[in-house]
Design an enzyme around this catalytic site. Structure first.
Site, PDB file in Angstrom:
ATOM      1  N   GLU A  44       0.822  -1.204   0.000  1.00  6.86           N
ATOM      2  CA  GLU A  44       0.000   0.000   0.000  1.00  6.86           C
ATOM      3  C   GLU A  44       0.859   1.258   0.000  1.00  6.86           C
ATOM      4  OE1 GLU A  44      -4.084  -0.374   1.811  1.00  6.86           O
ATOM      5  OE2 GLU A  44      -2.834  -1.108   3.437  1.00  6.86           O
ATOM      6  N   ASP A  45       0.408   2.217  -0.765  1.00  8.19           N
ATOM      7  CA  ASP A  45       0.852   3.604  -0.608  1.00  8.19           C
ATOM      8  C   ASP A  45       2.352   3.803  -0.792  1.00  8.19           C
ATOM      9  OD1 ASP A  45      -1.749   3.440   0.273  1.00  8.19           O
ATOM     10  OD2 ASP A  45      -1.458   4.608   2.089  1.00  8.19           O
ATOM     11  N   CYS A  83      -6.868   3.993  -2.556  1.00 10.42           N
ATOM     12  CA  CYS A  83      -6.863   2.532  -2.602  1.00 10.42           C
ATOM     13  C   CYS A  83      -8.154   1.899  -3.115  1.00 10.42           C
ATOM     14  CB  CYS A  83      -6.516   1.967  -1.230  1.00 10.42           C
ATOM     15  SG  CYS A  83      -7.419   2.704   0.139  1.00 10.42           S
ATOM     16  N   ASP A 255      -0.629  -0.164  -4.817  1.00  6.52           N
ATOM     17  CA  ASP A 255      -1.936   0.245  -5.330  1.00  6.52           C
ATOM     18  C   ASP A 255      -1.986   1.686  -5.826  1.00  6.52           C
ATOM     19  OD1 ASP A 255      -1.715   1.256  -2.766  1.00  6.52           O
ATOM     20  OD2 ASP A 255      -3.637   0.491  -2.055  1.00  6.52           O
ATOM     21  N   HIS A 256      -1.044   2.532  -5.382  1.00  8.02           N
ATOM     22  CA  HIS A 256      -0.938   3.920  -5.853  1.00  8.02           C
ATOM     23  C   HIS A 256       0.285   4.532  -5.182  1.00  8.02           C
ATOM     24  CE1 HIS A 256      -2.630   4.829  -1.947  1.00  8.02           C
ATOM     25  NE2 HIS A 256      -3.682   4.077  -2.245  1.00  8.02           N
TER      26      HIS A 256
END
Length: 374
Positions: A44-45, A83, A255-256
């Site tokens: 994540e992130d 997300c 995810d980003h």
């Protein structure tokens, strides 16, 4: 390479371009080598803040090794800056705005005919697990999507050892909430204090003020990524210990972008550009048309294409019959709508020339949208 305007619209509007081809791929037939297992390791992130992407302060030996054994994409982009919409796009292979799922915590009902791609993998004989984050902006019975979706879901739980598997492991320790000192302390408590990142060891991107507070954020994020790298190593070691590494394609992605200002939630490069590393075992490389160890691919790809790529590699082509998505093969990836680099450059020059001649975006957009629909 300058990208043509159709390419730009493909990325912005989410036309599924695919990382690899679906149809007649070159090389050894899939039946001769057996269907591959496929493992996703998502985090994540994070933007591409790994050693293999040139970040000198990063402590990511396992991901760096994965890149050395596989392909690293330098221009991989999420379809959304946060997300839930991003993961909705990934699991449906559809841009979330086209489903009415563009906003966080949407709970939309899918249009008729739109399915989540693991359902098709299951129908083709794969054992599919998700451990454990979903965060989809849609209503769906997860028992239809996954054989198991929980904190205990694992490819080891399949009843028949010969059954191919698609296993997703979602690592959450790099989430923006953990960059705050309280969350950071919880994640790094297993690290030796002497290994924690010093604030003078990080490089502050020029878009941020170079202050001790900002340096502290980046230092803590570096530590979180180091912990995540260890967990990636543990998951890879499980495949090695089971003797499955040579039968399993591994894909790592975020995810980003990272959770700092002007990144997460912002649809700029800083919010959308992500790491993407894929390791393809040698016996599948000729068939897949990609996978030379240590190679880098600078073509632009979208995370929307992860699902169709998995279905292609698994030989589960019913998705494409149902949805009518066409792909064009390239030796190390694909370019949308079958355009060569020269054609893309030509379209760029055409676009610029028409603007210079007095046409406006209002004149060109209807034609552009028609091209995307085709």
């Amino acid at each position: 390479m300058r990208m043509g305007w159709r390419w730009l619209l493909v990325v912005v509007l989410g036309l599924n371009a695919g990382v690899w081809s679906v149809g007649a791929v070159a090389g050894e037939p899939l039946a001769a080598v057996g269907r591959p297992n496929i493992v996703w390791i998502s985090c994540e992130d994070i933007s591409p803040l790994l050693g293999c992407y040139g970040v000198t302060s990063a402590r990511t030996p396992r991901l760096d090794r994965l890149a050395a054994e596989g392909v690293l994409w330098t221009q991989a982009f999420a379809c959304h800056g946060v997300c839930a919409p991003s993961r909705t796009g990934i699991i449906t292979a559809r841009h979330p705005i086209s489903l009415g799922a563009n906003h966080m915590r949407s709970r939309v009902t899918l249009p008729a005919g739109v399915r989540l791609f693991p359902e098709l993998l299951r129908e083709s004989g794969y054992y599919c697990t998700n451990n454990s984050k979903t965060d989809y902006n849609l209503v769906r019975d997860l028992k239809v999507v996954w054989d198991e979706s929980s904190g205990k879901a694992h490819w080891r739980n399949r009843r028949k050892s010969e059954q191919p598997f698609f296993a997703v492991f979602n690592l959450t320790m790099t989430h923006e909430s953990k960059v705050w000192p309280e969350g950071w302390r919880e994640v790094v408590r297993g690290l030796e204090p002497t290994t924690l990142t010093r604030t003078d060891a990080v490089t502050v991107p020029p878009l941020y003020p170079d202050t001790e507070v900002v340096r502290g954020d980046f230092a803590r994020l570096t530590d979180l990524i180091a912990v995540m790298d260890r967990e990636v190593g543990r998951l890879l070691d499980e495949l090695d210990s089971a003797g499955l590494a040579d039968d399993t394609i591994v894909m790592f992605w975020s995810d980003h972008g990272n959770g700092l200002p002007r990144a997460k939630r912002w649809v700029y490069d800083s919010g959308l550009r992500v790491p993407l590393i894929v390791r393809v075992p040698e016996k599948y490389r000729e068939w897949a048309g990609v996978g030379i160890a240590g190679s880098r691919d600078e073509r632009m790809v979208s995370l929307l294409d992860l699902g169709p790529t998995v279905l292609s590699l698994a030989g589960a082509t019913s998705w494409f019959k149902n949805e009518g998505v066409g792909y064009t093969s390239r030796a190390a990836g694909t370019i949308p709508v079958g355009l060569t680099d020269a054609e893309l450059r030509g379209l760029t020059e055409e676009f610029r020339g028409r603007l210079a001649a007095g046409e406006t975006l209002d004149d060109l957009l209807p034609e552009a949208f028609a091209a995307v629909r085709e």
